[in-house]
Scaffold this motif. Structure first.
Motif, PDB file in Angstrom:
ATOM      1  N   UNK A 126      43.391  76.477  12.247  1.00  0.00           N
ATOM      2  CA  UNK A 126      43.369  76.151  10.830  1.00  0.00           C
ATOM      3  C   UNK A 126      44.778  76.195  10.252  1.00  0.00           C
ATOM      4  N   UNK A 127      44.911  75.969   8.941  1.00  0.00           N
ATOM      5  CA  UNK A 127      46.227  75.893   8.310  1.00  0.00           C
ATOM      6  C   UNK A 127      46.991  77.201   8.467  1.00  0.00           C
ATOM      7  N   UNK A 128      46.306  78.335   8.251  1.00  0.00           N
ATOM      8  CA  UNK A 128      46.966  79.644   8.358  1.00  0.00           C
ATOM      9  C   UNK A 128      47.490  79.874   9.769  1.00  0.00           C
ATOM     10  N   UNK A 129      46.682  79.528  10.763  1.00  0.00           N
ATOM     11  CA  UNK A 129      47.095  79.740  12.153  1.00  0.00           C
ATOM     12  C   UNK A 129      48.239  78.801  12.536  1.00  0.00           C
ATOM     13  N   UNK A 130      48.213  77.544  12.037  1.00  0.00           N
ATOM     14  CA  UNK A 130      49.307  76.621  12.354  1.00  0.00           C
ATOM     15  C   UNK A 130      50.625  77.113  11.770  1.00  0.00           C
ATOM     16  N   UNK A 131      50.575  77.667  10.558  1.00  0.00           N
ATOM     17  CA  UNK A 131      51.797  78.223   9.962  1.00  0.00           C
ATOM     18  C   UNK A 131      52.317  79.405  10.793  1.00  0.00           C
ATOM     19  N   UNK A 132      51.385  80.268  11.192  1.00  0.00           N
ATOM     20  CA  UNK A 132      51.794  81.428  11.995  1.00  0.00           C
ATOM     21  C   UNK A 132      52.388  80.995  13.331  1.00  0.00           C
ATOM     22  N   UNK A 133      51.798  79.975  13.934  1.00  0.00           N
ATOM     23  CA  UNK A 133      52.323  79.493  15.216  1.00  0.00           C
ATOM     24  C   UNK A 133      53.708  78.893  15.055  1.00  0.00           C
ATOM     25  N   UNK A 134      53.986  78.251  13.926  1.00  0.00           N
ATOM     26  CA  UNK A 134      55.320  77.695  13.683  1.00  0.00           C
ATOM     27  C   UNK A 134      56.362  78.811  13.612  1.00  0.00           C
ATOM     28  N   UNK A 135      56.007  79.902  12.934  1.00  0.00           N
ATOM     29  CA  UNK A 135      56.929  81.046  12.856  1.00  0.00           C
ATOM     30  C   UNK A 135      57.096  81.695  14.236  1.00  0.00           C
ATOM     31  N   UNK A 136      55.959  81.856  14.944  1.00  0.00           N
ATOM     32  CA  UNK A 136      56.017  82.501  16.261  1.00  0.00           C
ATOM     33  C   UNK A 136      56.891  81.710  17.223  1.00  0.00           C
ATOM     34  N   UNK A 137      56.881  80.388  17.117  1.00  0.00           N
ATOM     35  CA  UNK A 137      57.712  79.571  17.992  1.00  0.00           C
ATOM     36  C   UNK A 137      59.197  79.849  17.774  1.00  0.00           C
ATOM     37  N   UNK A 138      59.607  80.000  16.494  1.00  0.00           N
ATOM     38  CA  UNK A 138      61.002  80.326  16.213  1.00  0.00           C
ATOM     39  C   UNK A 138      61.366  81.706  16.753  1.00  0.00           C
ATOM     40  N   UNK A 139      60.470  82.672  16.602  1.00  0.00           N
ATOM     41  CA  UNK A 139      60.754  84.030  17.073  1.00  0.00           C
ATOM     42  C   UNK A 139      60.939  84.049  18.590  1.00  0.00           C
TER      43      UNK A 139
ATOM     44  N   UNK B 187      45.144  86.525  17.714  1.00  0.00           N
ATOM     45  CA  UNK B 187      45.399  87.652  18.613  1.00  0.00           C
ATOM     46  C   UNK B 187      45.295  87.293  20.083  1.00  0.00           C
ATOM     47  N   UNK B 188      44.544  86.239  20.431  1.00  0.00           N
ATOM     48  CA  UNK B 188      44.379  85.855  21.822  1.00  0.00           C
ATOM     49  C   UNK B 188      45.005  84.511  22.114  1.00  0.00           C
ATOM     50  N   UNK B 189      44.273  83.707  22.895  1.00  0.00           N
ATOM     51  CA  UNK B 189      44.741  82.369  23.227  1.00  0.00           C
ATOM     52  C   UNK B 189      44.706  81.478  21.989  1.00  0.00           C
ATOM     53  N   UNK B 190      45.573  80.483  21.955  1.00  0.00           N
ATOM     54  CA  UNK B 190      45.636  79.581  20.817  1.00  0.00           C
ATOM     55  C   UNK B 190      44.344  78.778  20.715  1.00  0.00           C
ATOM     56  N   UNK B 191      43.714  78.782  19.544  1.00  0.00           N
ATOM     57  CA  UNK B 191      42.453  78.041  19.391  1.00  0.00           C
ATOM     58  C   UNK B 191      42.677  76.544  19.569  1.00  0.00           C
ATOM     59  N   UNK B 192      41.590  75.862  19.971  1.00  0.00           N
ATOM     60  CA  UNK B 192      41.685  74.421  20.189  1.00  0.00           C
ATOM     61  C   UNK B 192      42.001  73.674  18.904  1.00  0.00           C
ATOM     62  N   UNK B 193      41.429  74.124  17.798  1.00  0.00           N
ATOM     63  CA  UNK B 193      41.665  73.472  16.499  1.00  0.00           C
ATOM     64  C   UNK B 193      42.090  74.542  15.495  1.00  0.00           C
TER      65      UNK B 193
END
Length: 520
Positions: A479-492, A471-477
């Protein structure tokens, strides 16, 4: 003797110019209270809560009138529009070389325009009526009449403000040239119809420049000059002169384009008249300059013995206009000696019994799209000027969003030169699946995201919920769930869709419609 005569002529010319100047100073400039006029313009040309409210209300009324195709409602918007004040302030500031007032009025106009566009876009987004109407299409391309409206509006507005002849006619005249195009810009943004929005914005800019420069010329004619402005540097004067020149450049370009189009229309009409003879009458002539090749639609009433072959006329028009064209020609043939009444009856009869080739093509296009989408042909919206067809799709048993997307692609493949938009029924977005312990998108997952983006655009949704997105700034490390979500968010984000955090759903990611995350 010749030198004496020349000297007398020069003296007489100077005396005539001096007399004219004295008359102008006494009869034109001397009757105006310049300080009072400037004070009034400065007082009313800035940004204020009243100005913002009236601008938004005028824009709202205008866009509703455009969607309903009601000129009476659009006139209501014109009556309350306050856009005349900053425009006149801008024009008079150029005449006075007042840099401070120029920035102040331009700021008010820019903020008012942004507020009007945003408010109309919001209204169109939530409105069930989004099909382009004749009132909307008419304000997507500047022409000579639009410039004439802007010119007369500026002259009437400047005269009224200088001579104190009343405000109502000024607001009506100025809004005629500015508020409806602003509303159409908002419509184009809300419906993501780039040709409509861009054309209306071009009309707005062209008319604004015409009004501002005309107001400047009127102010100079009534004696508003440098002696009324504050003391300033030569650099500020040069900057103001450059502003005037820069504003004149797009106006000159627009006038050049409008002039070339007017010449092309005149050449086409003359050629048709010459080919069919003096007894013929060109009752309709429309040139679509945005199409490639140029589309010429014409209806000609001619004696029966004056029939012409369409390919021959098309070749002649191509040579005369100097560019490839596509001719849609309807020939209404009459018996010799037929009068105007018979011509009108024959025109109406053939219009009802024999549609033009262009009308037949559009009817065929509507039937094809209706067959694909499962709706009636009359539910298909055809925008002929921008060659765009839009239709809502019926609910098809077992069909997913990918199915509707494939149907749109199939329909577009069979309509060369047209943009086909199929709006699918509301339904769940496809799941985006990842392999175990993998945070990258494979081809299937990318296709699912692309389908969700396509559906969001068809539904006018600006954001999609991504499960697991921080919900906020991207965490420094992450986890797997967040990395997947960030991959989708990048495409959007790459496609202009806003990703919004949403609750995770097991091992699969589900894109959820809406700008706010759904309840768990």
């Amino acid at each position: 003797m010749t030198d004496i005569a020349r000297a007398r002529s020069d003296l007489n010319s100077r005396l005539a110019r001096l007399a004219l100047y004295r008359w102008w100073r006494r009869s034109v400039v001397g009757r105006v209270d310049h300080e009072a006029v400037v004070a009034r313009i400065v007082e009313e040309s800035g940004w204020s809560p009243r100005y913002a409210f009236m601008t938004m209300m005028s824009a709202g009324i205008a866009v509703l009138g455009l969607l309903l195709s009601s000129p009476a409602v659009v006139i209501g918007a014109m009556l309350i529009s306050p856009l005349m004040n900053p425009i006149l302030g801008f024009g008079f500031s150029l005449a006075l070389f007042d840099f401070r007032e120029l920035r102040r009025s331009l700021k008010a106009l820019a903020l008012g325009a942004i507020a009007a566009v945003a408010f109309t876009a919001l209204i169109v987004t939530i409105s069930p009526l989004q099909a382009p109407t004749a009132e909307i299409v008419a304000r997507t391309r500047p022409n000579l009449f639009d410039l004439a409206v802007a010119l007369f509006a500026a002259l009437a507005g400047s005269f009224a403000i200088i001579r104190g002849r009343g405000e109502t006619i000024v607001g009506v005249a100025i809004a005629t040239a500015l508020m409806p195009p602003l509303a159409v810009v908002g419509y184009g943004i809300a419906t993501r119809n780039v040709p409509v929005g861009a054309g209306a914005f071009a009309l707005f800019v062209t008319n604004f420049i015409t009004i501002a420069l005309s107001a400047t010329a009127m102010a100079r004619f009534y004696g508003f000059g440098h002696h009324l402005s504050r003391r300033q540097s030569w650099m500020q004067t040069i900057v103001l002169l450059l502003v005037f020149v820069v504003m004149a450049v797009p106006l000159g370009i627009s006038l050049n384009r409008i002039g070339r189009e007017a010449v092309a229309v005149s050449q086409a009409r003359s050629l048709l008249t010459n080919r069919f003879g003096d007894d013929a009458r060109v009752t309709q002539l429309d040139l679509d300059f945005a199409a490639e090749p140029l589309v010429v639609r014409a209806v000609v009433i001619a004696p029966r013995g004056k029939t012409q072959k369409t390919p021959t006329i098309q070749a002649a028009l191509t040579e005369a206009l100097g560019r490839p064209i596509r001719l849609d020609l309807d020939q209404i043939l009459l018996d010799p000696g037929a009068g105007a009444l018979e011509a009108q009856r024959e025109e109406l009869r053939q219009a009802g019994e024999a549609p033009s080739p262009d009308a037949q093509r559009m009817a065929s296009l509507a039937k094809m799209i209706a067959l694909v989408t499962g709706v009636a042909a009359e539910d298909v919206t055809i925008d002929r000027d921008h060659r765009r067809a839009t239709a809502p799709a019926a609910i098809l048993p077992g069909a997913s969003l990918a199915t509707y997307r494939a149907l749109e692609a199939r329909a577009a493949a069979g309509t060369e030169g047209w943009t086909v938009v199929i709006v699918p029924p509301q339904g769940p977005l496809p799941e985006v699946a990842f392999a175990d312990n993998v945070d990258s998108l494979d081809a299937a997952a990318r296709s699912a995201v692309a389908t969700s983006i396509w559906a969001a655009r068809r539904w006018n949704i600006q954001g999609l919920g991504v499960p697991g997105l921080p919900p906020g700034a991207m965490p420094a490390s992450p986890n797997l769930v967040e990395r997947r979500a960030l991959a989708i968010a990048s495409l959007l984000r790459g496609q202009g869709i806003t990703p919004v955090p949403a609750p995770p759903a097991g091992q699969r990611f589900v894109l959820v419609t809406g700008m706010t995350p759904p309840a768990p």
